[in-house]
Design a protein around this motif. Structure first.
Motif, PDB file in Angstrom:
ATOM      1  N   SER A  72       0.848  -1.186   0.000  1.00 33.85           N
ATOM      2  CA  SER A  72       0.000   0.000   0.000  1.00 33.85           C
ATOM      3  C   SER A  72       0.881   1.232   0.000  1.00 33.85           C
ATOM      4  O   SER A  72       2.031   1.184   0.432  1.00 33.85           O
ATOM      5  N   TYR A  77       1.034   1.360   6.467  1.00 36.24           N
ATOM      6  CA  TYR A  77       1.515   0.078   5.955  1.00 36.24           C
ATOM      7  C   TYR A  77       2.959   0.139   5.454  1.00 36.24           C
ATOM      8  O   TYR A  77       3.405  -0.751   4.743  1.00 36.24           O
ATOM      9  N   VAL A  80       5.086  -3.063   5.709  1.00 34.24           N
ATOM     10  CA  VAL A  80       4.494  -4.306   5.205  1.00 34.24           C
ATOM     11  C   VAL A  80       4.815  -4.428   3.721  1.00 34.24           C
ATOM     12  O   VAL A  80       4.606  -3.482   2.957  1.00 34.24           O
TER      13      VAL A  80
END
Length: 171
Positions: A72, A77, A80
């Motif tokens: 993202s 995020y 991640v």
């Protein structure tokens, strides 16, 4: 590989032709990706993080590659990323995928990634085994998530949480 030692190093643009061929092999298996065609270098480069791109080299031959892509653009995020690991058909079952993923995990933690995720076709048992052996756990089964060659395909969602980056798991 013929007994050559596997060297893991950072990928550079000059590796693209060999990376592209390995990616093409993966696409042709029908169990590595929903991607139907190999992207151009510019497309691939734009979709993968610059800091975590690795090559497994045996002699002067690229035996495989691994890279991360952001999941993202939202700041929450930022830690991640999605994992890609591809191994040349001639180098499979020789530990190349495991070595690449081990080094990718280390590189990701240096870059402060706290979660790595992978979407893997259930039929890709070798990839599932490598990921699970390195601490990824199955967290989901996505049924008929995408259509490929006229057939709806499932994927398994796996994730690995960093053991070195402090995540408060309490409330």
């Amino acid at each position: 590989m013929n007994g050559n030692k596997i060297l893991i190093r950072m990928m550079n643009a000059e590796d693209w032709e060999q990376v592209r061929l390995i990616y093409k092999e993966g696409i042709e298996t029908g169990n590595a990706t929903f991607q139907r065609e190999v992207p151009t270098w510019m497309e691939w480069d734009g979709c993968h993080l610059k800091s975590c791109r690795l090559i497994a080299e045996s002699g002067r031959q690229v035996a495989g590659w691994a890279a991360l892509a952001a999941v993202s653009t939202r700041a929450v995020y930022a830690g991640v990323a999605e994992v890609s690991v591809y191994v040349s058909g001639s180098c499979r079952k020789q530990g190349v995928g495991t070595k690449l993923l081990q080094h990718l995990i280390i590189a990701s933690e240096k870059e402060k990634f706290w979660t790595l995720q992978a979407g893997i076709f259930p039929e890709n048992t070798a990839s599932l085994k490598i990921h699970e052996n390195l601490g990824f756990r199955r967290i989901g089964h996505r049924e008929k998530i995408g259509e490929m060659n006229g057939k709806w395909r499932d994927t398994l969602l796996l994730e690995r949480r960093s053991l070195t980056i402090g995540i408060d798991n309490g409330n």
